[in-house]
Write an enzyme that holds these catalytic residues in place. Sequence first.
Site, PDB file in Angstrom:
ATOM      1  N   CYS A 111     -34.571  37.946 120.137  1.00 57.01           N
ATOM      2  CA  CYS A 111     -34.055  36.716 120.764  1.00 57.01           C
ATOM      3  C   CYS A 111     -32.554  36.541 120.568  1.00 57.01           C
ATOM      4  O   CYS A 111     -31.929  35.748 121.260  1.00 57.01           O
ATOM      5  CB  CYS A 111     -34.798  35.500 120.226  1.00 57.01           C
ATOM      6  SG  CYS A 111     -36.564  35.627 120.455  1.00 57.01           S
ATOM      7  N   HIS A 255     -30.837  29.277 120.941  1.00 61.84           N
ATOM      8  CA  HIS A 255     -32.080  29.925 121.374  1.00 61.84           C
ATOM      9  C   HIS A 255     -33.173  28.850 121.416  1.00 61.84           C
ATOM     10  O   HIS A 255     -33.216  27.965 120.562  1.00 61.84           O
ATOM     11  CB  HIS A 255     -32.442  31.027 120.375  1.00 61.84           C
ATOM     12  CG  HIS A 255     -33.758  31.645 120.651  1.00 61.84           C
ATOM     13  ND1 HIS A 255     -34.099  32.119 121.896  1.00 61.84           N
ATOM     14  CD2 HIS A 255     -34.843  31.855 119.860  1.00 61.84           C
ATOM     15  CE1 HIS A 255     -35.334  32.590 121.857  1.00 61.84           C
ATOM     16  NE2 HIS A 255     -35.810  32.435 120.633  1.00 61.84           N
ATOM     17  N   ASN A 285     -40.095  29.848 125.312  1.00 63.36           N
ATOM     18  CA  ASN A 285     -39.205  30.832 124.678  1.00 63.36           C
ATOM     19  C   ASN A 285     -39.187  32.114 125.513  1.00 63.36           C
ATOM     20  O   ASN A 285     -40.187  32.815 125.597  1.00 63.36           O
ATOM     21  CB  ASN A 285     -39.734  31.096 123.258  1.00 63.36           C
ATOM     22  CG  ASN A 285     -38.916  32.117 122.482  1.00 63.36           C
ATOM     23  OD1 ASN A 285     -38.065  32.801 123.049  1.00 63.36           O
ATOM     24  ND2 ASN A 285     -39.197  32.238 121.197  1.00 63.36           N
TER      25      ASN A 285
HETATM   26  N1  ACO Z   1     -53.175  24.268 119.771  1.00 64.00           N
HETATM   27  C1  ACO Z   1     -53.826  23.516 118.862  1.00 64.00           C
HETATM   28  N2  ACO Z   1     -53.772  23.759 117.547  1.00 64.00           N
HETATM   29  C2  ACO Z   1     -53.011  24.793 117.147  1.00 64.00           C
HETATM   30  C3  ACO Z   1     -52.311  25.603 118.034  1.00 64.00           C
HETATM   31  C4  ACO Z   1     -52.417  25.310 119.403  1.00 64.00           C
HETATM   32  N3  ACO Z   1     -51.767  26.018 120.356  1.00 64.00           N
HETATM   33  N4  ACO Z   1     -51.643  26.545 117.344  1.00 64.00           N
HETATM   34  C5  ACO Z   1     -51.916  26.338 116.047  1.00 64.00           C
HETATM   35  N5  ACO Z   1     -52.751  25.273 115.920  1.00 64.00           N
HETATM   36  C6  ACO Z   1     -53.308  24.694 114.712  1.00 64.00           C
HETATM   37  C7  ACO Z   1     -53.342  25.633 113.534  1.00 64.00           C
HETATM   38  O1  ACO Z   1     -54.461  26.489 113.607  1.00 64.00           O
HETATM   39  C8  ACO Z   1     -53.384  24.683 112.392  1.00 64.00           C
HETATM   40  O2  ACO Z   1     -54.728  24.223 112.255  1.00 64.00           O
HETATM   41  P1  ACO Z   1     -55.375  24.004 110.804  1.00 64.00           P
HETATM   42  O3  ACO Z   1     -54.533  22.952 110.147  1.00 64.00           O
HETATM   43  O4  ACO Z   1     -56.763  23.583 111.110  1.00 64.00           O
HETATM   44  O5  ACO Z   1     -55.252  25.339 110.115  1.00 64.00           O
HETATM   45  C9  ACO Z   1     -52.559  23.478 112.874  1.00 64.00           C
HETATM   46  O6  ACO Z   1     -52.486  23.612 114.290  1.00 64.00           O
HETATM   47  C10 ACO Z   1     -51.179  23.451 112.290  1.00 64.00           C
HETATM   48  O7  ACO Z   1     -50.614  24.753 112.402  1.00 64.00           O
HETATM   49  P2  ACO Z   1     -49.162  25.079 111.946  1.00 64.00           P
HETATM   50  O8  ACO Z   1     -48.931  26.561 112.123  1.00 64.00           O
HETATM   51  O9  ACO Z   1     -48.879  24.493 110.618  1.00 64.00           O
HETATM   52  O10 ACO Z   1     -48.331  24.284 113.078  1.00 64.00           O
HETATM   53  P3  ACO Z   1     -46.793  24.089 113.191  1.00 64.00           P
HETATM   54  O11 ACO Z   1     -46.517  22.677 113.389  1.00 64.00           O
HETATM   55  O12 ACO Z   1     -46.058  24.841 112.114  1.00 64.00           O
HETATM   56  O13 ACO Z   1     -46.446  24.838 114.556  1.00 64.00           O
HETATM   57  C11 ACO Z   1     -45.583  26.874 115.490  1.00 64.00           C
HETATM   58  C12 ACO Z   1     -46.730  26.219 114.750  1.00 64.00           C
HETATM   59  C13 ACO Z   1     -45.370  26.155 116.808  1.00 64.00           C
HETATM   60  C14 ACO Z   1     -45.922  28.336 115.716  1.00 64.00           C
HETATM   61  C15 ACO Z   1     -44.295  26.744 114.606  1.00 64.00           C
HETATM   62  O14 ACO Z   1     -44.567  27.218 113.312  1.00 64.00           O
HETATM   63  C16 ACO Z   1     -43.134  27.499 115.166  1.00 64.00           C
HETATM   64  O15 ACO Z   1     -42.554  27.132 116.166  1.00 64.00           O
HETATM   65  N6  ACO Z   1     -42.720  28.609 114.491  1.00 64.00           N
HETATM   66  C17 ACO Z   1     -41.556  29.357 114.899  1.00 64.00           C
HETATM   67  C18 ACO Z   1     -41.887  30.205 116.045  1.00 64.00           C
HETATM   68  C19 ACO Z   1     -40.656  30.920 116.487  1.00 64.00           C
HETATM   69  O16 ACO Z   1     -39.565  30.414 116.413  1.00 64.00           O
HETATM   70  N7  ACO Z   1     -40.792  32.136 116.925  1.00 64.00           N
HETATM   71  C20 ACO Z   1     -39.604  32.836 117.280  1.00 64.00           C
HETATM   72  C21 ACO Z   1     -39.984  33.949 118.028  1.00 64.00           C
HETATM   73  S1  ACO Z   1     -38.519  34.749 118.356  1.00 64.00           S
HETATM   74  C22 ACO Z   1     -38.797  36.284 118.905  1.00 64.00           C
HETATM   75  O17 ACO Z   1     -37.983  37.103 118.640  1.00 64.00           O
HETATM   76  C23 ACO Z   1     -40.018  36.641 119.654  1.00 64.00           C
END
Ligand code: ACO
Length: 328
Positions: A111, A255, A285
């Site tokens: 990214c 980003h 993203n």
């Molecule tokens: N729908 C519903 N529930 C979900 C979903 C979904 N799509 N995804 C996860 N959950 C659930 C989880 O299973 C968890 O349930 P549990 O409490 O029963 O275990 C709950 O929601 C909370 O999960 P968290 O992972 O703690 O949620 P969080 O608020 O941290 O959000 C996310 C997750 C969106 C992935 C966040 O951590 C994030 O944005 N991380 C960074 C991602 C990123 O920047 N990636 C960069 C990629 S760059 C590249 O080079 C490709």
Amino acid sequence: MGISILGAGCCLPQQEVDNHAFESFIETSDEWITTRTGIHCRRISDGILTYQMGAEAARQALKDADTAPEEIDMVLATTVTADTTTPSLACLAAAEVGIKTAPCMDLNAACTGFVYALDVAEKYLSTGSAKKILILSAEMMSRIVNFKDRSSCVLFGDGAAAVVVGPSDKMYHSWLACNLDGRYKIFSKATNSENPFRKKDFDWPEEVAEMQPGLMEMAGNEVYRFATQAMPEAVQRCCEKAGFTPEQLDRIIPHQANLRIIRTALKHLGLPEEKVHINIQHYGNISSACIPLSLCEMKRAGELHPGDKICLVGFGSGLTYGAAVLEW
Ligand code: ACO
């Protein structure tokens, strides 16, 4: 010596996929995705290839820069989702727009790819090795997304954007880095051909041994924590190199991975949201295409003014991160 962005273009697949569309095959909801990420919809290829999106964005950027294909001295493409392992995305997209002999290469910094590519371009431009460089960032994230993994599949989209850059005497500074301890945190293994000579499985490190080739896996929470400190650090350090403070920036183009990441980073920097371009609600993203897509949108909307100090800041798999500050 600095750089000038002479023109910009972009291309998004026609197919728009809203959050509700995911409710039929994974346990999720529009409410969860919107509140946790800020994403409402994204574009997903229903047939258009990565290089075709890149070529269309490049065509528009050349037109906007009033530049003929034969004036381009180099093509730099950024992607983690090329259509081919070889030849490069740069070769395929450049040929489509009528570029005949310019050197073409791909750069993979996930990214952060566009920020890295801009820095490479600046080095060629500042030494006089090139006068005009086409940078195109094209991604089909839907190619590597695991649509059974609800925590990652809702985050990504497809699309492309491109710029033509030339030398100028405007200010330019960059600060690039990697946190290699995080190299397994966003991971996608290459696929392999059938091979009669390989007698056993590859000896992958334990952390990634179980991952399926061709699909991306992400440790979301750890990446979140990294991103919220990496983005402010990159902005801060880049501004330091430039000799001013983040408050003196006119616009920040980050980003677009998660709206909460952007807001937390801004809070750490003590900067108001008005300075930031946000389009994650529409596109999700799109990896390396996010930053040039924002640039293209802002240029078209007349939001960038001569003399503005702009900061581009990204992070991604690697874990790469970095920022560039330039004068518009
Ligand atoms: N729908 C519903 N529930 C979900 C979903 C979904 N799509 N995804 C996860 N959950 C659930 C989880 O299973 C968890 O349930 P549990 O409490 O029963 O275990 C709950 O929601 C909370 O999960 P968290 O992972 O703690 O949620 P969080 O608020 O941290 O959000 C996310 C997750 C969106 C992935 C966040 O951590 C994030 O944005 N991380 C960074 C991602 C990123 O920047 N990636 C960069 C990629 S760059 C590249 O080079 C490709």
